[in-house]
Design an enzyme around this catalytic site. Structure first.
Site, short mmCIF file in Angstrom:
data_model
loop_
_atom_site.label_atom_id
_atom_site.label_comp_id
_atom_site.label_asym_id
_atom_site.label_seq_id
_atom_site.Cartn_x
_atom_site.Cartn_y
_atom_site.Cartn_z
N GLY A 177 6.20 3.19 0.02
CA GLY A 177 5.01 3.96 -0.33
C GLY A 177 5.19 5.44 -0.02
O GLY A 177 6.29 5.90 0.25
N ASN A 178 4.09 6.16 -0.07
CA ASN A 178 4.12 7.59 0.30
C ASN A 178 2.80 7.95 0.96
O ASN A 178 1.91 7.12 1.08
CB ASN A 178 4.44 8.46 -0.92
CG ASN A 178 3.40 8.31 -2.00
OD1 ASN A 178 2.25 8.69 -1.82
ND2 ASN A 178 3.79 7.72 -3.13
#
Ligand code: CTP
Length: 397
Positions: free
Chosen positions: A205-206
């Protein structure tokens, strides 16, 4: 444009109070009924007679006048809009906390009409965390803030904090009271960071929180647009727009493609993964099996795909979160992805980008470049949509 609209013009005690005279004149010329409310501080800088001569309604100064026992509720309930020009640090802080100790602050708390604040103060005060936080809270409550300009300040100083140009202030009032400059326009906004599954419990993810995308969706909604939101994070419950909840880059791609034909404007504010695992494990990877080898493959670049297929009347806005060579990377993405506007931010700077309520961006177009100094994400959204509106009207002329 403002024919018959009732505007309470609050003037507070700052050197820029003299410019409120010009704002008052322009509002009256545009057909508004203006009721000036001067604080005791304002009277140190400007005279009551000046406003009485210009405005259509008498100047009011106090909660304890003889004409009306409750002037603040009369003013607040009767107003189509309350404009505070200039708005000092004190009135901003009082309004944020609901402290109503004079006629203007009591009117602000007693009104349900839209409120426009025009801050003006020294750069140090404007940049102070307390002021920025107060403005963020007020903006999130729907208060319209006309950000100050940079320029000469009192005492010969130069910097940010100079009252916005009277023409911009009156244009904001007209926009807020008008039908909305995005009526009849469909705006598709993407928000949040995608999650690329590794196994049933883990993902790549980020740090994107979706806040900038939600601010864009809310701003577009308030300007009259039909909004389609494609997001990885559930939006605030009161957003009230068509919402498609997705998780991965592939799902976001599918949702955007299925709705983009209806969109006049597409704003790709989401942080979309560039790569995704080739294989997703069916069951949880176990530590005893040793470090996994995760092979990645590219995702579809949604913005670039939209850029290749966009209609002549569609406006495409991309974002670029960068940590170095921000302007060069942004201009490169603008051209490479065939976007009309590219909003770049340096996410390594304090208070900027991911997870913050504030942002600082530069909006790049093929023939324009606009700095938006560190401010609430709602105000960044407003600047981005102003650029979209300007782009559409330049294209249609
Ligand atoms: N974007 C997209 N689809 C992707 C990746 C990015 O639509 N698969 C969009 C983002 O929503 C953003 C813009 O492209 O509006 C820029 O994304 P960014 O990741 O900064 O650009 P990249 O081309 O991936 O460049 P790099 O990651 O190397 O900086």
């Amino acid at each position: 444009m403002l024919d018959g609209r009732r505007i309470v013009l609050g003037v507070t005690g700052g050197i820029a109070a003299y410019k409120a005279v010009e704002v008052c004149r322009r509002l009256v010329d545009a057909g508004a009924h203006v009721s000036p409310v001067l604080t005791s501080g304002a009277l140190h800088f400007v005279g009551e007679t000046t406003f009485s001569a210009l405005a259509s309604e008498p100047v009011q100064r106090t909660l304890w006048g003889e004409d009306s026992p409750i002037p603040h509720t009369r003013l607040g309930q009767g107003a189509d809009l309350v404009l505070v020009c200039p708005a000092t640090a004190r009135v901003i802080s009082d309004y944020r906390t609901g402290r109503s100790h004079d006629l203007l602050t009591a009117t602000l708390v007693a009104t349900r009409a839209p409120v426009v604040l025009c801050p003006a103060m020294h750069t140090e005060m404007w940049e102070h965390a307390a002021i920025q936080e107060n403005l963020s809270v007020l903006a999130s409550r729907g208060v319209h803030i006309v950000a100050p300009d940079e320029g000469r300040l009192a005492g010969g100083d130069v910097g940010a904090g100079r009252l916005a140009d009277p023409a911009r202030i009156v244009a904001t009032v007209e926009r807020v009271l008008g039908p909305g400059d995005l009526v009849g326009t469909t705006v598709l906004v993407t928000a949040g960071g995608t999650r690329e599954a590794i196994d049933p419990v883990r993902f790549i993810g980020n740090r994107s929180s979706g806040k900038q995308g939600f601010a864009l969706a809310a701003e577009a909604r308030d300007r009259g647009a039909s909004v389609i939101l494609v997001t990885t994070t559930p939006p605030p419950p009161d957003l009230g727009v068509e919402t498609h909840l997705v998780e991965s880059a592939a799902q976001m791609h599918q949702a955007v493609v299925s709705r983009s034909a209806d969109a006049d404007v597409v704003v790709m504010a989401a942080a979309v993964a560039d790569f995704t695992p080739v294989e997703v494990a069916d069951s949880k990877l176990k530590k005893q099996e040793g470090p996994p080898r995760i092979v990645l493959e590219p995702t579809v670049d949604i913005l670039a795909e939209l850029g290749r297929s966009k209609r002549a009347d569609q406006v495409l806005v991309g974002f670029a979160a960068e940590t170095h060579d921000v302007a060069a990377n942004a201009r490169d993405k603008l051209v490479r992805k065939n976007a009309d506007l590219l909003v770049a931010n340096d996410v390594s700077a304090p208070g900027v980008g991911f997870e913050h309520d504030t942002n600082e961006v530069v909006i790049h177009g093929s023939e324009m470049e606009q700095n938006v100094p560190l401010t609430d994400k709602r105000l960044v959204a407003r600047a981005v949509l102003d650029a979209v509106v300007a782009h559409r009207s330049a294209r249609s002329t």
